[in-house]
Write an enzyme that holds these catalytic residues in place. Structure first.
Site, PDB file in Angstrom:
ATOM      1  N   TYR A 151      -6.189  -5.995   8.997  1.00  0.00           N
ATOM      2  CA  TYR A 151      -7.009  -4.540   9.281  1.00  0.00           C
ATOM      3  C   TYR A 151      -8.049  -5.050  10.340  1.00  0.00           C
ATOM      4  O   TYR A 151      -8.940  -5.982   9.949  1.00  0.00           O
ATOM      5  CB  TYR A 151      -7.621  -3.841   8.307  1.00  0.00           C
ATOM      6  CG  TYR A 151      -6.915  -3.184   7.369  1.00  0.00           C
ATOM      7  CD1 TYR A 151      -6.119  -2.091   7.797  1.00  0.00           C
ATOM      8  CD2 TYR A 151      -6.580  -3.303   5.819  1.00  0.00           C
ATOM      9  CE1 TYR A 151      -5.149  -1.229   7.125  1.00  0.00           C
ATOM     10  CE2 TYR A 151      -5.879  -2.683   5.203  1.00  0.00           C
ATOM     11  CZ  TYR A 151      -5.026  -1.376   5.935  1.00  0.00           C
ATOM     12  OH  TYR A 151      -4.107  -0.738   5.090  1.00  0.00           O
ATOM     13  N   ASP A 208      -2.223   2.497  10.935  1.00  0.00           N
ATOM     14  CA  ASP A 208      -2.090   3.710  10.905  1.00  0.00           C
ATOM     15  C   ASP A 208      -3.161   4.325   9.639  1.00  0.00           C
ATOM     16  O   ASP A 208      -2.999   5.506   9.519  1.00  0.00           O
ATOM     17  CB  ASP A 208      -0.700   3.918  10.214  1.00  0.00           C
ATOM     18  CG  ASP A 208      -0.408   3.032   8.695  1.00  0.00           C
ATOM     19  OD1 ASP A 208      -1.596   2.474   8.506  1.00  0.00           O
ATOM     20  OD2 ASP A 208       0.670   3.190   8.352  1.00  0.00           O
ATOM     21  N   HIS A 218       2.908   4.119   5.709  1.00  0.00           N
ATOM     22  CA  HIS A 218       2.026   3.631   4.765  1.00  0.00           C
ATOM     23  C   HIS A 218       2.700   4.023   3.208  1.00  0.00           C
ATOM     24  O   HIS A 218       1.683   4.257   2.612  1.00  0.00           O
ATOM     25  CB  HIS A 218       0.839   3.902   4.972  1.00  0.00           C
ATOM     26  CG  HIS A 218      -0.234   2.712   4.563  1.00  0.00           C
ATOM     27  ND1 HIS A 218      -0.867   2.079   5.683  1.00  0.00           N
ATOM     28  CD2 HIS A 218      -0.870   2.371   3.348  1.00  0.00           C
ATOM     29  CE1 HIS A 218      -2.024   1.393   5.165  1.00  0.00           C
ATOM     30  NE2 HIS A 218      -1.931   1.459   3.858  1.00  0.00           N
TER      31      HIS A 218
HETATM   32  C1  LIG Z   1      -1.098  -0.048  -3.959  1.00  0.00           C
HETATM   33  C2  LIG Z   1      -0.579  -0.166  -2.394  1.00  0.00           C
HETATM   34  C3  LIG Z   1      -1.571  -0.585  -1.595  1.00  0.00           C
HETATM   35  C4  LIG Z   1      -1.388  -0.867  -0.425  1.00  0.00           C
HETATM   36  N1  LIG Z   1      -2.330  -1.539   0.639  1.00  0.00           N
HETATM   37  C5  LIG Z   1      -1.889  -1.738   1.994  1.00  0.00           C
HETATM   38  C6  LIG Z   1      -2.775  -2.382   2.895  1.00  0.00           C
HETATM   39  O1  LIG Z   1      -3.755  -3.112   2.313  1.00  0.00           O
HETATM   40  N2  LIG Z   1      -2.020  -2.552   4.124  1.00  0.00           N
HETATM   41  C7  LIG Z   1      -1.111  -2.370   4.495  1.00  0.00           C
HETATM   42  O2  LIG Z   1      -1.038  -2.531   5.621  1.00  0.00           O
HETATM   43  N3  LIG Z   1      -0.197  -1.184   3.776  1.00  0.00           N
HETATM   44  C8  LIG Z   1      -0.565  -1.076   2.387  1.00  0.00           C
HETATM   45  N4  LIG Z   1       0.028  -0.449   1.531  1.00  0.00           N
HETATM   46  C9  LIG Z   1       1.436   0.034   2.258  1.00  0.00           C
HETATM   47  C10 LIG Z   1       2.526  -0.783   2.208  1.00  0.00           C
HETATM   48  O3  LIG Z   1       2.550  -1.996   2.794  1.00  0.00           O
HETATM   49  C11 LIG Z   1       4.010  -0.223   2.396  1.00  0.00           C
HETATM   50  O4  LIG Z   1       3.798   0.396   3.725  1.00  0.00           O
HETATM   51  C12 LIG Z   1       4.274   0.727   1.543  1.00  0.00           C
HETATM   52  O5  LIG Z   1       4.087   0.399   0.235  1.00  0.00           O
HETATM   53  C13 LIG Z   1       5.736   1.070   1.487  1.00  0.00           C
HETATM   54  O6  LIG Z   1       6.526   1.932   0.775  1.00  0.00           O
HETATM   55  P1  LIG Z   1       6.969   1.890  -0.571  1.00  0.00           P
HETATM   56  O7  LIG Z   1       5.794   1.614  -1.473  1.00  0.00           O
HETATM   57  O8  LIG Z   1       7.693   3.202  -0.853  1.00  0.00           O
HETATM   58  O9  LIG Z   1       7.986   0.623  -0.543  1.00  0.00           O
HETATM   59  C14 LIG Z   1       0.103  -0.372   0.286  1.00  0.00           C
HETATM   60  C15 LIG Z   1       0.996   0.216  -0.636  1.00  0.00           C
HETATM   61  C16 LIG Z   1       0.367   0.237  -1.914  1.00  0.00           C
HETATM   62  C17 LIG Z   1       1.469   1.036  -2.786  1.00  0.00           C
END
Ligand SMILES: Cc1cc2nc3c(=O)[nH]c(=O)nc-3n(C[C@H](O)[C@H](O)[C@H](O)COP(=O)(O)O)c2cc1C
Length: 383
Positions: free
Chosen positions: A144, A172, A269
């Site tokens: 980030y 995003d 995300h």
């Molecule tokens: C608990 C949680 C924390 C997340 N934290 C981040 C993060 O710190 N940075 C990021 O780029 N995406 C983050 N994401 C998004 C994930 O990288 C990813 O895009 C997303 O979980 C994909 O969808 P799915 O959970 O249906 O597989 C997070 C998702 C979850 C569920």
């Protein structure tokens, strides 16, 4: 609330008896505090996009080719010059000590055992150096951009020095979205947990509230002014390939490539940043068309079955990540749970390939998708 309940390992659990990723989700509910479970599963606002990510994947129909020798199937792909045994990746997810006492280190152990690449999150509860020291497998780092660009540069250099092979820049969430469910559950970093990579900025910032209240829409740890110029700047300070995560607009994808991005990672995300944007799988082919093979396109959002991975590959993704499913695996059984989640998904992908009649990832294309309106495959394969 069950917030005082520590995440537990369940060695007595027979992981082989768990057949699907959804079962891991059901099991994780009883093993996590209410707050951690809500943080893990929630989407933003009314969760329209969260639901759509799944619904749109389920709506897609596959059309098997048939009469193909599938006695040798390879799921291998090459990304940034390195061969991966599968197109599967573990998406960057913050604060993994919420789901297991060893957090990112335990998830990484599972990824290493399963043979997939782990994308270490910027907001990890373990430092990127400790994470890198725990594996000899290739690792990617998610960034980030911080409001402090000198610190951002330092972070990129730390990742490069520690041996990370690619940099995933998430773009995003320039401002916070209304994550009502998470806020209602009273989400905050429990005492003792911090954004370990940010500790040199001071303990206060490293454990600053995840989202300020009231009318403050900004985060103290994410820059709101990231533009294509930052992609160019990041490219100029690192040798790692730069993957831009979270672009949905084809124009922005093209712009990122013009400014030096080495790959586009299509993602909403997991329905956690802006609500009512389209399902990630619906956006994917539009970005793929615009990128036109110039660079790899990565994908995540709602993938729960090997057939979902196959559909994303058919629509042009070069690699496919999962977020929530491996966190559920982590909560249920630590590294073994993560490895089992990957094993299920990987086996299902190979099964889908065999059943569909294809033996290599390269050959998976839109001809395997059923176009219900014309009663044919989307592209008639040549006879
Ligand atoms: C608990 C949680 C924390 C997340 N934290 C981040 C993060 O710190 N940075 C990021 O780029 N995406 C983050 N994401 C998004 C994930 O990288 C990813 O895009 C997303 O979980 C994909 O969808 P799915 O959970 O249906 O597989 C997070 C998702 C979850 C569920």
């Amino acid at each position: 609330m069950r917030d005082d309940k520590p995440p537990a390992n369940h060695d007595d659990l027979d992981l082989d008896s768990i057949r699907s990723l959804d079962e891991f989700e059901q099991l994780s509910k009883s093993r996590l505090s209410a707050m951690a479970y809500e943080y893990l599963t929630a989407g933003v606002a009314d969760e329209t996009t969260l639901r759509e990510n799944r619904n749109a994947l389920e709506r897609l129909r596959l059309l098997p080719r048939g009469l193909v020798d599938v006695s040798r199937i390879s799921t291998a792909v090459t990304l940034f010059g390195r061969q991966h045994e599968s197109p599967l990746l573990l998406a960057p997810c913050a604060y993994q000590k919420l789901f297991h006492p060893e957090g990112e280190l335990e998830a990484l152990l599972g990824a290493t055992r399963a043979g997939v690449t782990f994308i270490a999150p910027c907001f990890a509860t373990v430092t990127l150096e400790d994470t890198a020291a725990a594996t000899s497998q290739p690792l990617w780092f998610q960034l980030y951009v911080n409001p402090d660009r000198a610190f951002t540069r330092e972070l990129i250099q730390r990742a490069e020095t520690a041996g990370y092979e690619a940099l995933v820049v998430t773009v995003d969430v320039p401002v916070n979205g209304p994550r009502d469910r998470e806020l209602r559950a009273g989400f905050s970093l429990p005492p003792g947990l911090a954004r370990a990579n940010l500790l040199s900025l001071g303990a206060a910032l490293a454990s600053a509230p995840h989202r300020p209240g009231g009318r403050d829409i900004y985060s103290v740890v994410r820059a709101p002014d990231v533009t294509a110029k930052d992609i160019e700047w990041i490219k100029s300070v690192t040798r790692m390939p730069v993957i831009v995560k979270g672009l949905l607009h084809p124009d922005a994808a093209e712009q990122a490539l013009r400014h030096g991005a080495d790959a586009i990672y299509v993602s909403n995300h997991g329905g956690r940043s802006m609500d009512t944007v389209p399902a990630a799988i619906e956006v994917l082919p539009h970005i793929v068309r615009r990128v036109a093979g110039a660079k790899p396109v990565l994908f995540d959002g709602g993938v729960r079955r090997g057939s979902d991975v196959f559909k994303a590959l058919a629509l042009g993704a070069d690699a496919v990540a999962v977020g929530r499913p491996f966190l559920h695996g982590l909560a249920v059984a630590g590294a073994a749970g993560v490895a089992r989640v990957v094993e299920i998904l990987w086996a299902e992908l190979a099964m889908t390939m065999g059943l569909a009649g294809t033996t290599s990832v390269d050959a998976i294309d839109e001809s395997f998708l059923w176009e219900s309106t014309s009663g044919t495959s989307r592209h008639q394969p040549r006879a």
